[in-house]
Design a protein around this motif. Sequence first.
Motif, PDB file in Angstrom:
ATOM      1  N   ASP A 189       0.678  -1.076  -0.016  1.00  0.00           N
ATOM      2  CA  ASP A 189       0.023  -0.141   0.041  1.00  0.00           C
ATOM      3  C   ASP A 189       0.861   1.190  -0.038  1.00  0.00           C
ATOM      4  O   ASP A 189       0.341   2.276  -0.605  1.00  0.00           O
ATOM      5  N   THR A 190       1.839   1.142   0.707  1.00  0.00           N
ATOM      6  CA  THR A 190       2.624   2.517   1.023  1.00  0.00           C
ATOM      7  C   THR A 190       3.478   2.709  -0.267  1.00  0.00           C
ATOM      8  O   THR A 190       3.884   3.995  -0.430  1.00  0.00           O
ATOM      9  N   SER A 191       3.647   1.595  -1.162  1.00  0.00           N
ATOM     10  CA  SER A 191       4.419   1.844  -2.459  1.00  0.00           C
ATOM     11  C   SER A 191       3.382   1.918  -3.601  1.00  0.00           C
ATOM     12  O   SER A 191       4.033   2.065  -4.666  1.00  0.00           O
ATOM     13  N   ARG A 192       2.171   1.674  -3.326  1.00  0.00           N
ATOM     14  CA  ARG A 192       1.351   1.487  -4.617  1.00  0.00           C
ATOM     15  C   ARG A 192       1.712   2.642  -5.688  1.00  0.00           C
ATOM     16  O   ARG A 192       1.493   2.354  -6.776  1.00  0.00           O
ATOM     17  N   VAL A 193       1.117   4.030  -5.504  1.00  0.00           N
ATOM     18  CA  VAL A 193       1.303   5.036  -6.324  1.00  0.00           C
ATOM     19  C   VAL A 193       2.562   5.289  -7.066  1.00  0.00           C
ATOM     20  O   VAL A 193       2.720   5.860  -8.161  1.00  0.00           O
ATOM     21  N   SER A 194       3.627   4.506  -6.700  1.00  0.00           N
ATOM     22  CA  SER A 194       4.989   4.578  -7.554  1.00  0.00           C
ATOM     23  C   SER A 194       4.730   3.848  -8.870  1.00  0.00           C
ATOM     24  O   SER A 194       5.533   3.878  -9.730  1.00  0.00           O
ATOM     25  N   ALA A 195       3.740   3.037  -9.235  1.00  0.00           N
ATOM     26  CA  ALA A 195       3.450   2.329 -10.425  1.00  0.00           C
ATOM     27  C   ALA A 195       2.782   3.336 -11.076  1.00  0.00           C
ATOM     28  O   ALA A 195       2.365   2.922 -12.666  1.00  0.00           O
ATOM     29  N   GLY A 196       2.410   4.467 -10.819  1.00  0.00           N
ATOM     30  CA  GLY A 196       1.658   5.410 -11.848  1.00  0.00           C
ATOM     31  C   GLY A 196       2.403   5.855 -13.175  1.00  0.00           C
ATOM     32  O   GLY A 196       3.696   5.705 -13.378  1.00  0.00           O
ATOM     33  N   ASN A 197       1.956   6.480 -13.995  1.00  0.00           N
ATOM     34  CA  ASN A 197       2.355   6.909 -15.456  1.00  0.00           C
ATOM     35  C   ASN A 197       3.500   7.837 -15.020  1.00  0.00           C
ATOM     36  O   ASN A 197       3.177   8.959 -14.446  1.00  0.00           O
ATOM     37  N   VAL A 198       4.618   7.660 -15.426  1.00  0.00           N
ATOM     38  CA  VAL A 198       5.868   8.370 -15.307  1.00  0.00           C
ATOM     39  C   VAL A 198       5.694   9.834 -16.070  1.00  0.00           C
ATOM     40  O   VAL A 198       6.144  10.888 -15.506  1.00  0.00           O
ATOM     41  N   SER A 199       5.179   9.639 -17.291  1.00  0.00           N
ATOM     42  CA  SER A 199       5.092  10.899 -17.868  1.00  0.00           C
ATOM     43  C   SER A 199       4.272  11.985 -17.325  1.00  0.00           C
ATOM     44  O   SER A 199       4.598  13.190 -17.079  1.00  0.00           O
ATOM     45  N   MET A 200       3.007  11.436 -16.743  1.00  0.00           N
ATOM     46  CA  MET A 200       2.136  12.235 -16.034  1.00  0.00           C
ATOM     47  C   MET A 200       2.613  12.780 -14.998  1.00  0.00           C
ATOM     48  O   MET A 200       2.999  14.170 -14.585  1.00  0.00           O
ATOM     49  N   TRP A 201       3.503  12.103 -14.082  1.00  0.00           N
ATOM     50  CA  TRP A 201       4.187  12.608 -12.781  1.00  0.00           C
ATOM     51  C   TRP A 201       5.166  13.482 -13.079  1.00  0.00           C
ATOM     52  O   TRP A 201       5.599  14.524 -12.418  1.00  0.00           O
ATOM     53  N   MET A 202       6.273  13.357 -14.255  1.00  0.00           N
ATOM     54  CA  MET A 202       7.036  14.195 -14.521  1.00  0.00           C
ATOM     55  C   MET A 202       6.634  15.495 -14.703  1.00  0.00           C
ATOM     56  O   MET A 202       7.073  16.635 -14.271  1.00  0.00           O
ATOM     57  N   ASP A 203       5.393  15.550 -15.351  1.00  0.00           N
ATOM     58  CA  ASP A 203       4.896  16.872 -15.707  1.00  0.00           C
ATOM     59  C   ASP A 203       4.396  17.642 -14.342  1.00  0.00           C
ATOM     60  O   ASP A 203       4.444  18.741 -14.135  1.00  0.00           O
ATOM     61  N   ILE A 204       4.034  16.744 -13.351  1.00  0.00           N
ATOM     62  CA  ILE A 204       3.255  17.286 -12.158  1.00  0.00           C
ATOM     63  C   ILE A 204       4.365  17.717 -11.362  1.00  0.00           C
ATOM     64  O   ILE A 204       4.506  19.043 -10.666  1.00  0.00           O
ATOM     65  N   LEU A 205       5.572  16.870 -11.228  1.00  0.00           N
ATOM     66  CA  LEU A 205       6.681  17.522 -10.282  1.00  0.00           C
ATOM     67  C   LEU A 205       7.259  18.690 -10.805  1.00  0.00           C
ATOM     68  O   LEU A 205       7.604  19.586 -10.156  1.00  0.00           O
ATOM     69  N   LEU A 206       7.488  18.737 -12.322  1.00  0.00           N
ATOM     70  CA  LEU A 206       8.135  19.690 -12.791  1.00  0.00           C
ATOM     71  C   LEU A 206       7.194  21.202 -12.728  1.00  0.00           C
ATOM     72  O   LEU A 206       7.918  22.194 -12.776  1.00  0.00           O
ATOM     73  N   THR A 207       6.286  20.962 -12.795  1.00  0.00           N
ATOM     74  CA  THR A 207       5.508  22.157 -12.665  1.00  0.00           C
ATOM     75  C   THR A 207       4.783  22.517 -11.412  1.00  0.00           C
ATOM     76  O   THR A 207       4.049  23.422 -11.383  1.00  0.00           O
TER      77      THR A 207
END
Lengths: 286, 286
Positions: free
Chosen positions: B221-239
Amino acid sequence: MKALQDAKISIVGLGLMGGSLAGALRGQCRCVVGVDRNPQALEIGQSRALIDRGSEDLAVGVRGADIVVLSTPVRTILRLLDEIAPLLRPGCLLLDLGSTKTQIVAKMAGLPAHIEPLGGHPMCGKEKSGIESAEATLYRERTFILCPLPRTSPEALAQGQALVKAVGAQPLVLEAARQDFLAGTVSHLPYMLACALISTADATTSADPAVWEIVAGGFRDTSRVSAGNVSMWMDILLTNREEVLRAVATYQAQLAHLAGLLEKGDTTGLQKTLETIREKRLEMFP
Amino acid sequence: MKALQDAKISIVGLGLMGGSLAGALRGQCRCVVGVDRNPQALEIGQSRALIDRGSEDLAVGVRGADIVVLSTPVRTILRLLDEIAPLLRPGCLLLDLGSTKTQIVAKMAGLPAHIEPLGGHPMCGKEKSGIESAEATLYRERTFILCPLPRTSPEALAQGQALVKAVGAQPLVLEAARQDFLAGTVSHLPYMLACALISTADATTSADPAVWEIVAGGFRDTSRVSAGNVSMWMDILLTNREEVLRAVATYQAQLAHLAGLLEKGDTTGLQKTLETIREKRLEMFP
């Protein structure tokens, strides 16, 4: 050693784990006795048919038992090991369900020679503790770690393995230090992380009422284990302190590395790292 | 502004979010047009009856639309805002579904006056991306943040709110900076934490094959969201870089504090802290 079906089994501590184990063993052995200082736990154990009978008194409850299972928090197990030895019949298998094993197994090594000690750690649980939440199916298809001591006889280990299989779990023989190292990272570290996430939100965003409307599944899942039983976790953390602190230190470095890539604006490095992590996660949980 | 039932709605980007929104809007407006460079996404959209028709061409797809919804990753939205303006009819409501809002809303402020811009962020999703995973029910009973600009007319905001309600979500009007601050802690921070947990396990315990047999629900459970879409997360983190880095720094201090109590052996302090955290978690998710 007696075959499991002929054994009298006493379970000391009728909470979630002990109550569930009792329920899973009932009917597969001669009888299951529940031992708990709380008469209400014994009443529930009997009314839910998880135990054959119960006792509030440790000496009475374990008298004549072929197998005794200690299913209390770790520090209580450590205390019980001091007082239980004179109460046990020769050849009694003494198994525990504590979440950390190094300290328990070290203490078991000093037990009188007439006892057969065996460390145990079933890899299951629930958020809600107490016998009210017990289920005879809790152990099914879960790994159940067994840590035999050098003094544990092959027969005693075989009896322990038979018990594990009887409740539907898979026995995994592991050295105590190795189990504590592994559990420190895959079980105890996630608890620390979940707790720190809640305290971070509490220290910052919780002041804004809108936060309750935007909290999504990611926060809920990542923080889930922080709702666990505090006494149980205190016992785990305090009896696996070195491994937990080592895991936290490694984790802090890994998190700082990720944040550093973002801070530097190293988009290539960050993307590559996140993709590797995603692949690892998908390998772990396909 | 037209009532929703008379509006032609174009959705740019037919992935999980866009496809699900299209399916939820269909039948509640004059028509839903899907716009995507990938002809396969359009085919799936039509065969699953999520859209009335599709176009691979942005100019063709948004021509004459009363409402245009940008449902691509954040950095693509930022690029689209540059090229889409001349293609839109006067009074067109331009809504986006980007996960971070400050940069998008800042760029929307510079759009030509004939467009009605409105920032949006629905608080829903799934681990699996792509229109294959789209469901018309995805938005139901979820919070849908709307960030109107000073230039957004009350009518345009009302139309946006009507759209949100039409897909079963609850609109929540929030200032862009405030949404990014809150999301930084309750959504983006958990992703960073989950990723660092996977890389910690990978750097230490993964070398031991026994670890796979003892990994339990807490780690999963604690690691679940790390399987999310990387491109989407890159966009989120960078913006949302500043807020994410600030949240990570606060988190590291909170984790260090917890570890410090354990290291010092301050059992009273540790127990009190863990109990407070547990109570907060139970308040958050009763």
